[in-house]
Enzyme design. Structure first.
Site, PDB file in Angstrom:
ATOM      1  N   ARG A   1      -0.534  -8.946  13.545  1.00  0.00           N
ATOM      2  CA  ARG A   1      -1.104  -7.964  12.623  1.00  0.00           C
ATOM      3  C   ARG A   1      -1.908  -8.650  11.514  1.00  0.00           C
ATOM      4  NH1 ARG A   1       4.174  -5.373  11.142  1.00  0.00           N
ATOM      5  NH2 ARG A   1       3.032  -4.047   9.716  1.00  0.00           N
TER       6      ARG A   1
ATOM      7  N   LYS B   1       0.835  -1.209   0.000  1.00  0.00           N
ATOM      8  CA  LYS B   1       0.000   0.000   0.000  1.00  0.00           C
ATOM      9  C   LYS B   1       0.866   1.255   0.000  1.00  0.00           C
ATOM     10  CE  LYS B   1      -1.970  -1.044   3.929  1.00  0.00           C
ATOM     11  NZ  LYS B   1      -1.230  -2.278   4.211  1.00  0.00           N
TER      12      LYS B   1
ATOM     13  N   ARG C   1      11.159  -1.311  11.402  1.00  0.00           N
ATOM     14  CA  ARG C   1      10.075  -1.051  12.347  1.00  0.00           C
ATOM     15  C   ARG C   1      10.034  -2.119  13.424  1.00  0.00           C
ATOM     16  NH1 ARG C   1       4.875   0.199   8.639  1.00  0.00           N
ATOM     17  NH2 ARG C   1       3.916  -0.935  10.357  1.00  0.00           N
TER      18      ARG C   1
ATOM     19  N   ARG D   1      -9.592   0.927   8.835  1.00  0.00           N
ATOM     20  CA  ARG D   1      -9.143  -0.426   9.132  1.00  0.00           C
ATOM     21  C   ARG D   1     -10.195  -1.222   9.885  1.00  0.00           C
ATOM     22  NH1 ARG D   1      -3.352   0.595   8.886  1.00  0.00           N
ATOM     23  NH2 ARG D   1      -2.172  -1.324   9.167  1.00  0.00           N
TER      24      ARG D   1
HETATM   25  P1  ADP Z   1       1.275  -1.590   7.482  1.00  0.00           P
HETATM   26  O1  ADP Z   1       1.962  -0.660   6.532  1.00  0.00           O
HETATM   27  O2  ADP Z   1       2.144  -2.713   7.874  1.00  0.00           O
HETATM   28  O3  ADP Z   1      -0.060  -2.013   6.989  1.00  0.00           O
HETATM   29  P2  ADP Z   1       0.749   0.738   9.074  1.00  0.00           P
HETATM   30  O4  ADP Z   1       2.010   1.499   9.005  1.00  0.00           O
HETATM   31  O5  ADP Z   1      -0.372   1.168   8.207  1.00  0.00           O
HETATM   32  O6  ADP Z   1       1.057  -0.797   8.844  1.00  0.00           O
HETATM   33  O7  ADP Z   1       0.229   0.725  10.571  1.00  0.00           O
HETATM   34  C1  ADP Z   1       1.077   0.400  11.651  1.00  0.00           C
HETATM   35  C2  ADP Z   1       0.278   0.322  12.946  1.00  0.00           C
HETATM   36  O8  ADP Z   1      -0.336   1.596  13.212  1.00  0.00           O
HETATM   37  C3  ADP Z   1      -0.871  -0.668  12.943  1.00  0.00           C
HETATM   38  O9  ADP Z   1      -0.464  -1.991  13.264  1.00  0.00           O
HETATM   39  C4  ADP Z   1      -1.771  -0.073  14.037  1.00  0.00           C
HETATM   40  O10 ADP Z   1      -1.246  -0.336  15.323  1.00  0.00           O
HETATM   41  C5  ADP Z   1      -1.622   1.421  13.780  1.00  0.00           C
HETATM   42  N1  ADP Z   1      -2.626   1.940  12.825  1.00  0.00           N
HETATM   43  C6  ADP Z   1      -2.398   2.485  11.602  1.00  0.00           C
HETATM   44  N2  ADP Z   1      -3.537   2.836  10.998  1.00  0.00           N
HETATM   45  C7  ADP Z   1      -4.544   2.504  11.860  1.00  0.00           C
HETATM   46  C8  ADP Z   1      -5.963   2.595  11.817  1.00  0.00           C
HETATM   47  N3  ADP Z   1      -6.601   3.102  10.754  1.00  0.00           N
HETATM   48  N4  ADP Z   1      -6.660   2.147  12.901  1.00  0.00           N
HETATM   49  C9  ADP Z   1      -6.038   1.650  13.973  1.00  0.00           C
HETATM   50  N5  ADP Z   1      -4.717   1.516  14.084  1.00  0.00           N
HETATM   51  C10 ADP Z   1      -3.954   1.941  13.036  1.00  0.00           C
HETATM   52  P1  ADP Z   2       2.220  -1.845   3.214  1.00  0.00           P
HETATM   53  O1  ADP Z   2       2.225  -0.342   3.199  1.00  0.00           O
HETATM   54  O2  ADP Z   2       1.009  -2.429   2.539  1.00  0.00           O
HETATM   55  O3  ADP Z   2       2.411  -2.400   4.593  1.00  0.00           O
HETATM   56  P2  ADP Z   2       4.816  -1.633   1.903  1.00  0.00           P
HETATM   57  O4  ADP Z   2       4.548  -0.751   0.740  1.00  0.00           O
HETATM   58  O5  ADP Z   2       5.494  -1.035   3.090  1.00  0.00           O
HETATM   59  O6  ADP Z   2       3.444  -2.359   2.352  1.00  0.00           O
HETATM   60  O7  ADP Z   2       5.658  -2.888   1.392  1.00  0.00           O
HETATM   61  C1  ADP Z   2       6.116  -3.906   2.298  1.00  0.00           C
HETATM   62  C2  ADP Z   2       7.467  -4.447   1.837  1.00  0.00           C
HETATM   63  O8  ADP Z   2       7.304  -5.193   0.634  1.00  0.00           O
HETATM   64  C3  ADP Z   2       8.504  -3.358   1.517  1.00  0.00           C
HETATM   65  O9  ADP Z   2       9.775  -3.826   1.907  1.00  0.00           O
HETATM   66  C4  ADP Z   2       8.396  -3.201  -0.011  1.00  0.00           C
HETATM   67  O10 ADP Z   2       9.637  -2.773  -0.569  1.00  0.00           O
HETATM   68  C5  ADP Z   2       8.033  -4.614  -0.449  1.00  0.00           C
HETATM   69  N1  ADP Z   2       7.126  -4.667  -1.621  1.00  0.00           N
HETATM   70  C6  ADP Z   2       6.105  -3.825  -1.925  1.00  0.00           C
HETATM   71  N2  ADP Z   2       5.473  -4.190  -3.057  1.00  0.00           N
HETATM   72  C7  ADP Z   2       6.106  -5.315  -3.498  1.00  0.00           C
HETATM   73  C8  ADP Z   2       5.911  -6.187  -4.641  1.00  0.00           C
HETATM   74  N3  ADP Z   2       4.944  -5.978  -5.543  1.00  0.00           N
HETATM   75  N4  ADP Z   2       6.749  -7.245  -4.747  1.00  0.00           N
HETATM   76  C9  ADP Z   2       7.727  -7.470  -3.849  1.00  0.00           C
HETATM   77  N5  ADP Z   2       7.967  -6.698  -2.762  1.00  0.00           N
HETATM   78  C10 ADP Z   2       7.164  -5.629  -2.588  1.00  0.00           C
END
Ligand code: ADP
Ligand code: ADP
Ligand code: ZN
Length: 209
Positions: free
Chosen positions: A164, A13, A153, A88
């Site tokens: 998660r 994302k 992280r 979420r």
């Molecule tokens: P990821 O990129 O791995 O999906 P995020 O960076 O979006 O994770 O979120 C990291 C953490 O921040 C989540 O595990 C949660 O604890 C918190 N968080 C982020 N967005 C939300 C939301 N919309 N509602 C509740 N908690 C959130």
């Molecule tokens: P999210 O915001 O959904 O948690 P991220 O954009 O942070 O996901 O991506 C999670 C990890 O996967 C990062 O290390 C990123 O570089 C890698 N990644 C993202 N998209 C792809 C893809 N299409 N194929 C392989 N690795 C990816």
């Protein structure tokens, strides 16, 4: 255009939202980035959110809804925005319906097995929100975009990742049918290369404009 990016942790994302926002010149609103910054700066929201974020639980809906209300009221959101990581939960999505008109929901679908690998190698820039993977950094430890030191992280360790994923399946995945029922959902295969996923998303968004 007002767009939501939906998908499990590690789906891509943030990676895709950053590129699409650069292209469409609209802000990327990442609630994860907002919370991590608040935690780092020890603001009142940061102090409340810290334990939840670090253990992989969702921060309470009231806090997130307040954050989003304030953020969407800012001027830079007028031409549109991407919500990355919000909503979420169903209550968050219901609260959002009262304050914004969403045009498209981009779902990025990836199998759980791939997510664990992606998240364990993820490196992020807390300054600008850029995301990298160790497999393509070639030993580099600083951000290409802003030069800051990259970090791993705390919630990207295997146990917290499992929490998660469970949280995603129980609390966030119901949003897929929520938005399908409203005719807003577009699903993309997030197992493809980053560039391929990006092209399909851009094609779909251009058609939706
Ligand atoms: P990821 O990129 O791995 O999906 P995020 O960076 O979006 O994770 O979120 C990291 C953490 O921040 C989540 O595990 C949660 O604890 C918190 N968080 C982020 N967005 C939300 C939301 N919309 N509602 C509740 N908690 C959130
Ligand atoms: P999210 O915001 O959904 O948690 P991220 O954009 O942070 O996901 O991506 C999670 C990890 O996967 C990062 O290390 C990123 O570089 C890698 N990644 C993202 N998209 C792809 C893809 N299409 N194929 C392989 N690795 C990816
Ligand atoms: Zn950076």
């Amino acid at each position: 255009m007002n767009i939501i990016f939906l998908g499990p942790p590690g789906a891509g994302k943030g990676t895709q939202a950053q590129r699409v926002c650069d292209e469409l010149k609209i802000p990327q609103i990442s609630t994860g980035d907002i919370l991590r910054r608040a935690i780092k700066e020890e603001t009142p929201v940061g102090l409340k959110a810290k334990a939840y974020v670090e253990s992989g639980k969702l921060v309470p809906d009231e806090i997130l809804v307040e954050i989003i209300k304030d953020r969407l009221a800012q001027d830079d959101c007028k031409p549109g925005y991407i919500l990355d990581g919000f909503p979420r939960t169903v209550p968050q999505a219901e609260a959002l319906e009262k304050i914004a008109k969403i045009d498209v929901v981009v779902e990025i679908a990836v199998a759980d097995e791939a997510l664990v690998k992606r998240l364990s190698g993820r490196r992020v820039c807390l300054n600008c929100g850029a995301t990298y993977h160790v497999s393509t950094l070639g030993g580099k430890t600083t951000c290409d975009k802003c030069g800051e030191e990259l970090i791993q992280r705390k919630d990207d360790n295997p146990e917290t990742v499992q929490n998660r994923l469970n949280v995603y399946h129980s609390q966030t995945a119901p949003l897929i049918s929520f938005y399908q029922e409203r005719g807003l959902l577009k699903t993309f295969d997030g197992m493809q290369d980053i560039d391929v996923v990006y092209q399909s998303i851009m094609d779909a968004l251009r058609k939706a404009e």
